[in-house]
Motif scaffolding. Structure first.
Motif, mmCIF file in Angstrom:
data_model
loop_
_atom_site.group_PDB
_atom_site.id
_atom_site.type_symbol
_atom_site.label_atom_id
_atom_site.label_comp_id
_atom_site.label_asym_id
_atom_site.label_seq_id
_atom_site.Cartn_x
_atom_site.Cartn_y
_atom_site.Cartn_z
ATOM 1 N N LEU A 94 0.814 -1.213 0.000
ATOM 2 C CA LEU A 94 0.000 0.000 0.000
ATOM 3 C C LEU A 94 0.851 1.269 0.000
ATOM 4 O O LEU A 94 0.319 2.366 -0.133
ATOM 5 C CB LEU A 94 -0.931 -0.011 1.212
ATOM 6 N N ARG A 95 2.169 1.121 0.155
ATOM 7 C CA ARG A 95 3.038 2.302 0.083
ATOM 8 C C ARG A 95 4.002 2.162 -1.096
ATOM 9 O O ARG A 95 3.802 2.782 -2.127
ATOM 10 C CB ARG A 95 3.771 2.479 1.430
ATOM 11 N N ASP A 96 5.006 1.293 -0.996
ATOM 12 C CA ASP A 96 5.967 1.170 -2.103
ATOM 13 C C ASP A 96 5.274 0.546 -3.319
ATOM 14 O O ASP A 96 5.525 0.929 -4.462
ATOM 15 C CB ASP A 96 7.170 0.320 -1.679
ATOM 16 N N GLY A 97 4.387 -0.430 -3.063
ATOM 17 C CA GLY A 97 3.652 -1.066 -4.170
ATOM 18 C C GLY A 97 2.847 -0.050 -4.943
ATOM 19 O O GLY A 97 2.790 -0.061 -6.170
ATOM 20 N N ASP A 134 18.196 -2.346 -0.239
ATOM 21 C CA ASP A 134 18.964 -2.266 -1.480
ATOM 22 C C ASP A 134 17.991 -1.601 -2.461
ATOM 23 O O ASP A 134 17.322 -2.247 -3.256
ATOM 24 C CB ASP A 134 19.405 -3.655 -1.973
ATOM 25 N N THR A 135 17.937 -0.288 -2.346
ATOM 26 C CA THR A 135 16.920 0.526 -3.023
ATOM 27 C C THR A 135 16.925 0.345 -4.535
ATOM 28 O O THR A 135 15.879 0.432 -5.185
ATOM 29 C CB THR A 135 17.177 2.007 -2.654
ATOM 30 N N THR A 136 18.109 0.104 -5.094
ATOM 31 C CA THR A 136 18.196 -0.019 -6.557
ATOM 32 C C THR A 136 18.412 -1.465 -7.000
ATOM 33 O O THR A 136 18.694 -1.718 -8.168
ATOM 34 C CB THR A 136 19.360 0.841 -7.095
ATOM 35 N N VAL A 188 15.129 -5.911 6.003
ATOM 36 C CA VAL A 188 15.693 -5.661 4.667
ATOM 37 C C VAL A 188 14.571 -5.331 3.698
ATOM 38 O O VAL A 188 13.452 -5.830 3.831
ATOM 39 C CB VAL A 188 16.533 -6.838 4.123
ATOM 40 N N HIS A 189 14.912 -4.470 2.758
ATOM 41 C CA HIS A 189 13.929 -3.939 1.812
ATOM 42 C C HIS A 189 14.644 -3.927 0.466
ATOM 43 O O HIS A 189 15.526 -3.110 0.250
ATOM 44 C CB HIS A 189 13.554 -2.530 2.294
ATOM 45 N N THR A 190 14.317 -4.894 -0.387
ATOM 46 C CA THR A 190 15.100 -5.004 -1.621
ATOM 47 C C THR A 190 14.215 -4.807 -2.844
ATOM 48 O O THR A 190 13.012 -5.069 -2.819
ATOM 49 C CB THR A 190 15.811 -6.377 -1.683
ATOM 50 N N HIS A 191 14.844 -4.335 -3.901
ATOM 51 C CA HIS A 191 14.117 -4.074 -5.156
ATOM 52 C C HIS A 191 14.617 -5.023 -6.230
ATOM 53 O O HIS A 191 15.674 -5.645 -6.116
ATOM 54 C CB HIS A 191 14.259 -2.600 -5.548
ATOM 55 N N ASN A 192 13.832 -5.088 -7.307
ATOM 56 C CA ASN A 192 14.018 -6.183 -8.267
ATOM 57 C C ASN A 192 14.690 -5.769 -9.575
ATOM 58 O O ASN A 192 14.488 -6.404 -10.602
ATOM 59 C CB ASN A 192 12.638 -6.795 -8.559
HETATM 60 O O1 KIV Z 1 13.495 1.518 -1.562
HETATM 61 C C1 KIV Z 1 13.684 2.159 -0.507
HETATM 62 O O2 KIV Z 1 14.799 2.407 -0.073
HETATM 63 C C2 KIV Z 1 12.496 2.630 0.190
HETATM 64 C C3 KIV Z 1 12.696 3.307 1.507
HETATM 65 C C4 KIV Z 1 11.876 4.554 1.589
HETATM 66 C C5 KIV Z 1 12.418 2.379 2.629
HETATM 67 O O3 KIV Z 1 11.387 2.411 -0.264
#
Ligand code: KIV
Ligand code: ZN
Length: 506
Positions: free
Chosen positions: A12-15, A171-173, A202-206
């Motif tokens: 509901l936020r990053d999605g 890992d934002t990117t 941990v918060h990772t992106h794809n």
């Molecule tokens: O990808 C990210 O680093 C974030 C932060 C705001 C938690 O979404």
């Protein structure tokens, strides 16, 4: 007992930051209810200062979440953001403020225009300020994946000392190799004073397709919270997919010394819900929740799965609420798959009879990508009709269209095998064909009903035609015909009705 891994859902936020995926409060509440039903530990409900809609969503979700589920609001490391988030979270039984700032050289230099020391000061202030409102404060070090590791250790230690209860290493990117990211987590655990008293998230992106691998490697190295989204929705290539992380942990829990409390049987429902609300289609071959995740198409695989499901499935579909394994009938399917599906539909055949059904199935399958149950029913019924045939269709051709006069050329075969060919005009192509049939089968009748429907999906669907003819004595006879070509199904249906009429009178 294995370690409990908290599942922090940020659909509901990053999605929602996924282009085209924005949702209103009502829609967010529907998804939040499903997340609660699924037992997620934390719902990141929005970024309250960003809009009145986000503020309202966080407040409303705070109201419906029970005391088992933490509701979290995102902020920048800015007092006003934190005040607004605290206000929105007043309804929540377990509120959490998620605050932080960029920590990589490019974030510090180009985005924030701060020195490392200034960033540390800002982090300390933000965490302390947030702690005035709530007991649970998560500090995020944005772009930690590309940060200088010594600086990352310093800022995380400062946040912990300032009162953070959770430290989020994103890992934002999605840049890291999984083992390098895992090594960062291990290093933080070794070097940061007090880190053993807080949760490592941990918060990772794809971006490189490795979000799940990154999260799992972090878990292996000591992280006990994973931030993720349903269907991997999120900025650019998306976030870590919740369903993937949860199922990896379920399948490899002993090896990872980890478990989650997620009700995995709710995963498919959650995926469908998020997809239908956001309009973001899930790719068919998506792990766990794609429509093909438990579908078997090749004859060899189908044979294996029918003998023992685990020959080609590592997850029981029921465990993720996906119904069951699917055998996709197509031109690649073998006898075993067709016989199995026919038996499920209630049809059993002797071997020689089955062989002719299989050949009829292959004819349909050659014209279509996928053969559905309705197609199989049509094949069986078509066969029943053919066995009673007095007249059978030899060939039919029509020419029609503007400004042509619709013309049909038709060949019917009689019981003795003799062919009869005629041509006829009509007001339309079907009318021309029916006039040609009447020339050959001269039996008094009135066409009282004609209906056509697609029996299966797609442009290559079988068209089934139903006709009713009334004989001279008022008796009504029904005929059906199916084919991919609706002129052929129309012809077959009419012949079928006339055959019934004639055989009734013999
Ligand atoms: O990808 C990210 O680093 C974030 C932060 C705001 C938690 O979404
Ligand atoms: Zn993110």
């Amino acid at each position: 007992m294995t370690r409990k891994i908290n599942i922090f859902d940020t659909t509901l936020r990053d999605g929602e930051q996924s282009p085209g995926a924005s949702m209103n409060t009502e829609e967010k509440l529907i998804i939040a209810r499903q997340l609660i039903r699924m037992n997620v530990d934390v719902i990141e409900a929005g970024f309250p200062i960003s809009s009145p809609g986000d503020f309202k969503s966080v407040a409303e979700i705070g109201r419906i979440a029970d005391d088992r589920c933490t509701v979290c609001g995102l902020t920048r490391a800015v007092d006003k953001d934190i005040e607004v988030a605290a206000e929105a979270l007043k309804t929540a039984k377990r509120p959490r403020i998620h605050t932080g700032l960029g920590v990589s050289p490019s974030h510090l230099r180009d985005k924030l225009r701060m020195t490392e020391d200034e960033a540390i000061e800002r982090a300390i202030h933000a965490v302390k300020f947030a702690r005035n409102f709530v007991d649970d404060v998560e500090f995020y070090a944005e772009d930690a994946g590309r940060a200088d590791q010594d600086f990352l250790c310093r800022i995380i230690e400062a946040a912990v000392k300032a009162g953070a209860t959770v430290v989020n290493i994103p890992d934002t990117t999605g840049y890291n190799m999984p083992w390098a990211f895992g090594a960062r987590i291990a290093d933080l655990r070794e070097r940061v004073d007090g880190i053993e008293d807080v949760t490592i998230s941990v918060h990772t992106h794809n971006d490189l397709g490795m979000a799940t691998a990154l999260a799992i490697e972090a878990v292996r190295n000591g992280a006990t919270q994973v931030e993720c989204t349903i269907n991997g929705l999120g900025e650019r290539a998306g976030n870590t997919a919740l369903e993937e992380v949860v199922m990896v942990i379920r399948m490899h829990g002993q090896e990872l010394d980890a478990h989650t409390d997620i009700v995995t049987q709710e995963l498919t429902r959650a995926s469908k819900l998020v997809s239908s609300i956001t309009g973001m289609t899930v790719q068919a071959n998506k792990a766990i929740v794609g429509v093909n995740a438990f579908a078997h198409s090749s004859g060899i695989h189908q044979d294996g799965v029918l003998k023992a499901r685990d020959t080609y499935e590592i997850i029981d579909p029921a465990d993720v609420g996906a119904g069951g394994s699917q055998i996709i009938l197509s031109a690649r399917s073998g006898h075993a798959a067709l016989r199995h599906r026919m038996a499920e539909l209630g049809y059993t055949f002797e071997d020689d009879e089955f062989e002719s059904i299989y050949q009829a199935f292959l004819e349909v399958a050659d014209k279509k990508k996928e053969v559905y149950d309705e197609d199989l029913e049509s094949i069986v019924h078509e066969r029943e009709r053919v066995t009673k045939a007095i007249w059978t269709l030899g060939a039919v051709q029509v020419s029609c269209g503007f400004p042509l006069t619709p013309t049909a050329t038709l060949t019917l075969v009689d019981e003795g095998g003799e062919e009869h060919t005629v041509a006829a005009f009509g007001t339309g192509p079907v009318d021309a064909v029916y006039k040609a049939v009447n020339q050959i089968v001269s039996v008094e009748n009135d066409l009282s009903e004609f209906a056509i429907k697609a029996v299966t999906r797609g442009i290559d669907a079988l068209g089934e035609v139903t006709v009713r003819v009334t004989a001279g004595d008022g008796q009504v006879y029904t005929g059906r015909g199916s084919d991919n070509d609706i002129i052929v199904s129309s012809t077959k249906a009419y012949i079928n009705a006339l055959n019934r009429l004639i055989s009734d009178r013999q």
